[in-house]
Design an enzyme around this catalytic site. Structure first.
Site, short mmCIF file in Angstrom:
data_model
loop_
_atom_site.label_atom_id
_atom_site.label_comp_id
_atom_site.label_asym_id
_atom_site.label_seq_id
_atom_site.Cartn_x
_atom_site.Cartn_y
_atom_site.Cartn_z
N SER A 117 2.63 -9.72 5.31
CA SER A 117 4.18 -8.85 5.64
C SER A 117 4.53 -8.62 4.17
CB SER A 117 5.14 -9.82 6.25
OG SER A 117 5.08 -10.92 5.62
N LYS A 118 5.36 -7.50 3.91
CA LYS A 118 6.11 -7.12 2.90
C LYS A 118 6.93 -8.22 2.31
CE LYS A 118 6.75 -2.18 3.18
NZ LYS A 118 7.83 -1.31 3.92
N ARG A 119 7.44 -8.69 3.29
CA ARG A 119 8.41 -9.84 2.83
C ARG A 119 7.57 -11.13 1.78
NH1 ARG A 119 10.85 -13.98 5.23
NH2 ARG A 119 9.33 -13.52 7.08
N LYS A 120 6.51 -11.30 2.24
CA LYS A 120 5.77 -12.50 1.45
C LYS A 120 4.64 -12.02 0.79
CE LYS A 120 6.67 -15.82 5.19
NZ LYS A 120 6.23 -16.46 6.43
N THR A 121 4.10 -10.86 0.73
CA THR A 121 3.14 -10.25 -0.06
C THR A 121 3.58 -8.96 -0.56
OG1 THR A 121 1.51 -11.53 0.98
CG2 THR A 121 0.85 -10.07 -0.37
#
Ligand code: GLU
Length: 501
Positions: free
Chosen positions: A259-263
């Site tokens: 996900s954008k939030r984590k990667t």
């Protein structure tokens, strides 16, 4: 095996995504390894979200990675190439209408007049009874009169493709092995054209893959559940069914779906962070695939030579930024000096613009520094952190960093002063080992820890605790500037030392 035809079919609704880049690469490697054809197709039917800027980002990202297509659309100033065009779905509308008409004529598809509200009521009813959402087939067998009545009401129909009930669709996925999916799990008859005549994803993908004679569909595992729909469409269109290879999901470090939030998912952001394409493409190839040997540092040519879809792993591939940085460092070490200097320039410009360095080093200065920095750069962007202190008039070290644990401010000032005296004698012999040797003798004589003195000098002249090797750093900084910075540090220490000490 030269009839191999594969494709990457991104939608220009966002910048080039890590997952798309990996899929593109695997298709490209597969095609190149077998001497096949790699096709680039733009799935631009979502006109509300598609932009030219995203198209350009996708194309530039692919070029940056060295992924070249054999057939593709006119895009970002490049002409269309290939005999199966156009390669943009918006230019293929007539072919979707034609295919839908064919399916309608053969009663493999039908007009459905259910309104969105009616479908919604039905969906809620199913939800309340804990049933999977599924079209109830109300319009599947309308008579001519019933259709005419709906038309008179002013309803405009969608076109639905008949999905058979109680059939198992089986296929042998190159990565996942034998897969069977029950048609009852597909949600009922599938809308292929909206009421305004525009086609939907499953339909365009099958029509295009058939028309472009795609032999292998290599794509992310998130599409696995779509494959039975595509197989049914291929059958209905009388097209041959390609082989499928569903690539494992890319996972965040905590093994959840990326996900954008984590990667960080946009390829361009990695370029801006100072990753080099040789390393990035190498890393992408290892996201789900390995040679089966210890080999890790592989060029695009090596990858083409070794790539084998059958060796792709079916379990998720964790995106590990540290490993990417390690690989990037390996590739940076392999760059010839002038090439590395040229690639560092834009990052030095950024440092300059941000005021973190005060002037641009010359090529000569840079090549003198490379022996000590080249193997210490995890990314090009790290250059500022590593050697920025050389291109500043002065540094203002943090007193807390300057004073070693075993010393206090007064001792640090006094010991630096002694070291300064020794260094001052070295004007004509300002070379690493000639600076180091007498300082080591001083340390011995005084019974100090070498690390304490050297850290104090390092912080005094660079303002930081991690730098290239100290004596190379002093040489790079030069005799005058080194002594001036040591003097300033001593002065600050003395000024900061309470008189009672
Ligand atoms: N446009 C689709 C996507 O980007 C293509 C999927 C496919 O390869 O079939 O996910």
């Amino acid at each position: 095996m030269t009839n191999v035809r594969v494709r990457i079919a991104p939608s220009p609704t966002g910048p080039l995504h890590l997952g798309t880049a990996r899929t593109a690469l695997f298709n490209f490697l597969f095609a190149r390894h077998l001497g096949g054809t790699f096709i680039f197709r733009l799935e631009d039917t979502d006109q509300a979200r598609s932009t030219e800027a995203f198209e350009v980002d996708i194309i530039e990202g692919m070029h940056w990675l060295g992924i070249r297509w054999d057939e593709g659309p006119a895009v970002a100033g490049e002409p269309e190439i290939g005999n199966y065009g156009p390669y943009r779905q918006m230019q293929r509308m007539a072919s979707y209408t034609e295919a839908a008409n064919r399916l309608l004529a053969e009663d493999k598809a039908y007009y459905c007049y259910c309104s969105p509200d009616e479908l919604d009521v039905e969906r809620k009813r199913q939800e309340a009874s804990h049933l999977p959402a599924r079209y109830n087939g109300r319009c599947a067998h309308l008579s001519a009169e019933e259709r005419a009545a709906f038309e008179r009401e002013g309803r405009r129909p969608v076109v639905r493709f008949r999905i058979p009930e109680e059939r198992k669709i089986a296929f042998d996925d190159i990565v996942r092995g034998h897969v069977e999916i029950d048609t009852n799990a597909l949600g009922g008859d599938l809308v292929i054209l909206r009421s305004d005549g525009t086609p939907l994803y499953h339909f365009t993908v099958a029509v295009d893959d058939a028309a472009m004679e795609i032999t292998h569909v290599i794509r992310g595992e998130d599409h696995l559940s779509n494959t039975p729909k595509h197989i049914l469409l291929f059958e209905a269109l009388g097209a041959s069914i390609p082989q499928f290879a569903h690539l494992p999901l890319i996972l965040n470090p905590d093994r959840t779906k990326m996900s954008k939030r984590k990667t960080q998912t946009s390829v361009d952001a990695y370029r801006m962070d100072g990753f080099i394409p040789e390393a990035f493409v190498n890393y992408l190839a290892l996201l789900g695939w390995s040679t089966g040997t210890e080999e890790e540092v592989l060029s695009l040519d090596d990858l083409i030579e070794r790539f084998d879809l059958a060796k792709v792993n079916s379990s998720g591939a964790v995106f590990d930024r540290e490993r990417l940085e390690w690989l990037n460092g390996q590739w940076i070490r392999r760059l010839p000096a002038p090439d590395l200097i040229a690639r560092l320039r834009p990052f030095l410009e950024t440092e300059l613009a941000a005021g973190r360095i005060e002037w641009m080093p010359s090529d000569q200065e840079m090549s003198a520094l490379l022996p000590v920095v080249q193997e210490r750069l995890p990314t090009l962007a790290a250059v500022g952190e590593l050697i920025g202190f050389l291109f500043q008039e002065d540094v203002t070290p943090d007193l807390a960093l300057l004073v070693p644990k075993r010393w206090d401010m007064a001792a640090t000032a006094a010991n630096l002063r002694e070291a300064r005296g020794i260094m001052a004698a070295g004007r004509d012999t300002w070379r690493a080992h000639e600076i180091e040797a007498p300082l080591r003798i001083l340390v011995e004589d005084r019974g100090w820890k070498a690390g304490d003195l050297f850290m104090a000098i390092r912080v005094a002249v660079t303002g930081r605790t991690a730098t290239p090797p100290l004596f190379d750093t002093l040489v790079a900084l030069g005799y005058e500037r080194t002594l001036a910075r040591v003097d300033r540090a001593i002065a600050r220490l003395e000024a900061g030392t309470p008189p009672s000490l």
